[in-house]
Scaffold this active site. Structure first.
Site, PDB file in Angstrom:
ATOM      1  N   CYS A  85       0.871  -1.188   0.000  1.00 61.16           N
ATOM      2  CA  CYS A  85       0.000   0.000   0.000  1.00 61.16           C
ATOM      3  C   CYS A  85       0.899   1.226   0.000  1.00 61.16           C
ATOM      4  O   CYS A  85       1.088   1.877   1.018  1.00 61.16           O
ATOM      5  CB  CYS A  85      -0.917  -0.008   1.220  1.00 61.16           C
ATOM      6  SG  CYS A  85      -1.858  -1.524   1.446  1.00 61.16           S
ATOM      7  N   PRO A  90       1.449   7.531   0.130  1.00 60.34           N
ATOM      8  CA  PRO A  90       1.976   8.540  -0.792  1.00 60.34           C
ATOM      9  C   PRO A  90       3.437   8.347  -1.194  1.00 60.34           C
ATOM     10  O   PRO A  90       3.915   9.063  -2.051  1.00 60.34           O
ATOM     11  CB  PRO A  90       1.801   9.833  -0.003  1.00 60.34           C
ATOM     12  CG  PRO A  90       1.921   9.418   1.414  1.00 60.34           C
ATOM     13  CD  PRO A  90       1.304   8.057   1.501  1.00 60.34           C
ATOM     14  N   GLY A  91       4.194   7.418  -0.575  1.00 57.90           N
ATOM     15  CA  GLY A  91       5.491   7.062  -1.115  1.00 57.90           C
ATOM     16  C   GLY A  91       6.708   7.329  -0.259  1.00 57.90           C
ATOM     17  O   GLY A  91       7.820   6.982  -0.662  1.00 57.90           O
ATOM     18  N   ASP A 117      -0.342   0.205  -5.685  1.00 57.20           N
ATOM     19  CA  ASP A 117      -1.493   0.979  -5.218  1.00 57.20           C
ATOM     20  C   ASP A 117      -2.679   0.651  -6.117  1.00 57.20           C
ATOM     21  O   ASP A 117      -2.523   0.513  -7.337  1.00 57.20           O
ATOM     22  CB  ASP A 117      -1.209   2.479  -5.252  1.00 57.20           C
ATOM     23  CG  ASP A 117      -2.168   3.258  -4.371  1.00 57.20           C
ATOM     24  OD1 ASP A 117      -1.754   3.734  -3.309  1.00 57.20           O
ATOM     25  OD2 ASP A 117      -3.346   3.372  -4.754  1.00 57.20           O
ATOM     26  N   ASP A 136      -5.321  -4.594  -6.673  1.00 56.05           N
ATOM     27  CA  ASP A 136      -6.003  -4.647  -5.382  1.00 56.05           C
ATOM     28  C   ASP A 136      -5.119  -5.444  -4.426  1.00 56.05           C
ATOM     29  O   ASP A 136      -4.774  -6.596  -4.693  1.00 56.05           O
ATOM     30  CB  ASP A 136      -7.356  -5.335  -5.569  1.00 56.05           C
ATOM     31  CG  ASP A 136      -8.178  -5.374  -4.293  1.00 56.05           C
ATOM     32  OD1 ASP A 136      -7.618  -5.135  -3.200  1.00 56.05           O
ATOM     33  OD2 ASP A 136      -9.387  -5.661  -4.377  1.00 56.05           O
ATOM     34  N   CYS A 175      -1.254   4.063  11.431  1.00 55.98           N
ATOM     35  CA  CYS A 175      -1.089   5.307  12.191  1.00 55.98           C
ATOM     36  C   CYS A 175      -2.318   5.493  13.082  1.00 55.98           C
ATOM     37  O   CYS A 175      -2.950   6.544  13.097  1.00 55.98           O
ATOM     38  CB  CYS A 175      -0.871   6.498  11.264  1.00 55.98           C
ATOM     39  SG  CYS A 175      -2.071   6.661   9.927  1.00 55.98           S
TER      40      CYS A 175
END
Length: 588
Positions: free
Chosen positions: A291, A294-295, A331, A363, A433
């Site tokens: 996943c 954002p990288g 992703d 997926d 998180c």
């Protein structure tokens, strides 16, 4: 905004109904002797028209109901934000979880504050939930003995001293430090990059610049020389360091801007760096970031994995490169994947690193199996993000227990797939998180249970940031829902606004179903069956809450509390695959 890590959104209820075409295979002729084909065609045409009308009505009603529900949910959310209900629910939820989830426990398994010790002496009150009992205890904390004018050792105390004790106990809350930390802005943090292509002299020059010009604003954290954080006295945040902030024209702003564009610095939060550090990827490894968006973790993986090839052996990937090590960034959302690629191109990382990064658009729950499995898999799953409220206070105000519950099944599916994609002996890092146990330990416990001995929790590497304060995972947790969201069937709610401050606690899956809890699944609770013996076990804590089996070693999970070292909240678990998994999936 709730940070999405690149996996599928929650499944939405399908609108409309499937039309089943009835086809007759009966050749029986009627008494009138009418041709069979003519009767059948007329009947089928009539039934088809009726079915279409019924389906159209149902679809219209469903669309109207869905629109009404969305409008009602939006109204309730706005109301919760304005009146502060989200903060109240958030505090009640984590206070009701007990020690270990958001505040530490002592060696006896109780809260490590004097408040918990004091409240444990109160007379128990029968009836109601644990949260209700705690509220009653806080309202009458002085009733810990028959004679309130005697101390714990039996000696008399004055009325004034007793009043002071009562006032002190009222002001003490084991969750107070946690909530106080969440109200403070998140300090500025960044990471100095380290990889084989980075000039050591450039890194040393940057560190010297920070020492000479910015020592009053930032400093390395005590547990890593490459992680920097703003000092408490400086109050430097992302906002204050922006072009319009008070530090926008400071030397720190210009140094970080230049170092970021040159690839020397990554603007990455402290807790965001932990999963890759804990995963301990080795040069030459093949790693999957399941996943990736954002990288920031993807680029951190690249720094550790890619190394020079010292011989002509093929690494099984392409063979034409003079470097080895590979990171696959996945992703499900194509636009997020494009944004990730753009972030990599702007990162300043050398082409030698970037060339070893590949992208996949799949997926994560059904990521295709490869002939060659991965050495490591990073699974930073989509989560409620309640550990990030310090940088996004709106999450705090909008908080709802259903968010974590609704994401649990998705998180479990992704993590289970990750275990299939890693080779035997390899490691999966599961992280969120969030400190919500239904997104953390509940997922890990089910992986261990369904792994049937093929998966084990491993401890945090002892040599990785030994001074980082990590709290152990918990064996027991509680599942809650919002009282006004129970027993909903799509109709308008008749509950009052006051109920939106109330949580409903459910000790078992059956109790949750009986209460009409939305999104309830059995895996939210610790597993009942022992995966080793196959026998049912019902281990419970002192509070009567079911516990995960002791041999799961849930204490090997890692919780990062914001109040410990001025960070965000975070959860990390390392899972080693010891043998091939069974072919049965996890039903959620």
């Amino acid at each position: 905004m709730t940070r999405r890590h690149g996996d599928t959104p929650l499944n939405k209820k399908k609108q409309g109904f499937e039309i089943v075409n009835a086809t007759s295979t009966d050749d029986h002729n009627g008494a009138s002797g009418a041709p069979t084909s003519t009767v059948t065609e007329a009947t089928e045409t009539k039934r088809s028209k009726q079915a279409k009308k019924v389906n159209a009505l149902r679809a219209a009603r469903s669309a109207t109901s869905s629109a009404n529900n969305k409008a009602q949910a939006k109204t309730q959310e706005i109301w919760r934000v304005k009146c502060g209900a989200g903060r109240v629910l958030f505090a009640d939820y984590y206070r009701g979880q007990g020690p270990g989830v958001a505040y530490p426990m002592d060696q006896n398994g109780t809260a490590s504050t004097s408040a918990a010790t004091s409240t444990n002496k109160t007379n128990p009150t029968t009836g109601g939930s644990r949260a209700a009992k705690r509220r009653r205890k806080r309202k009458s904390p002085g009733t810990h003995s028959v004679d309130n004018n005697k101390s714990d050792d039996g000696t008399s105390v004055s009325a004034a001293e007793n009043s002071e004790q009562v006032t002190s106990l009222k002001n003490q809350d084991p969750l107070a430090e946690y909530l106080k930390a969440l109200d403070r802005p998140l300090p500025l943090a960044f990471r100095i990059r380290k990889h084989v292509f980075l000039d050591q002299l450039d890194r040393e020059k940057l560190i010297k610049q920070l020492e000479l010009k910015c020592s009053d604003l930032v400093e390395p954290v005590v547990y890593s020389s490459l992680l920097y954080q703003s000092k408490d006295s400086a109050n430097v945040t992302r906002q204050t360091l922006s072009s319009k902030g008070v530090y926008g024209t400071s030397p720190l702003a210009s140094i970080l801007t230049e170092a970021t564009s040159n690839g020397l610095v990554a603007r990455q939060e402290i807790v965001s760096c932990l999963p890759v550090m804990a995963l301990q990827v080795q040069p030459g490894d093949r790693v999957l970031d399941l996943c990736a968006s954002p990288g920031s973790k993807t680029m951190q993986l690249l720094e550790s994995v890619v190394t020079k090839r010292y011989n002509e052996e093929d690494d099984g990937d392409d063979g034409e490169s003079s470097y080895k090590g590979r990171v696959m960034a996945n992703d499900v959302n194509e636009s997020r994947l494009a944004a990730l690629s753009d972030a990599v191109s702007r990162s300043g990382l050398p082409s030698q690193l970037v060339s070893r990064l590949k992208y996949s658009h799949a997926d994560a729950c059904t990521y295709p199996m490869k002939k060659k499995l991965f050495d490591k898999v990073l699974t930073d799953v989509p989560c409620s993000g309640d550990g990030t409220v310090r940088k996004d206070p709106l999450l705090y105000k909008k908080w709802n227990p259903r968010t974590g519950v609704a994401l649990h099944s998705l998180q479990l599916k992704i993590a289970w797939r990750a275990l299939h994609l890693v080779k035997v002996g390899g490691t999966v890092c599961y992280s969120t998180c969030s400190l919500n146990p239904v997104e953390d330990e509940a997922v890990v416990a089910q992986l261990l249970h369904h792994g049937e001995g093929s998966v084990e929790l491993v401890e945090w590497p002892a040599h990785v940031m030994p001074n980082l304060i990590r709290r152990p995972g918990v064996r027991s947790w509680r599942v809650a829902s919002l009282a006004d969201q129970d027993n909903k069937d799509g109709n308008e709610s008749d509950s009052s606004n006051e109920r939106e401050f109330q949580l409903s606690w459910h000790d078992t899956y059956k109790n949750a179903l009986d209460a009409g809890m939305l999104d309830a699944v059995p895996t939210l609770w610790p597993p009942v069956a022992d995966s080793k013996t196959g026998e049912d076990q019902d281990s419970k804590s002192a509070d009567g809450i079911r516990e995960a089996p002791e041999h799961f070693h849930m204490e090997r999970c890692n919780r990062i509390f914001p109040q410990d070292q001025d960070t965000g909240g975070f959860f990390v678990a390392l899972l080693r695959k010891t043998r091939p998994l069974n072919k049965n999936g996890i039903r959620v």
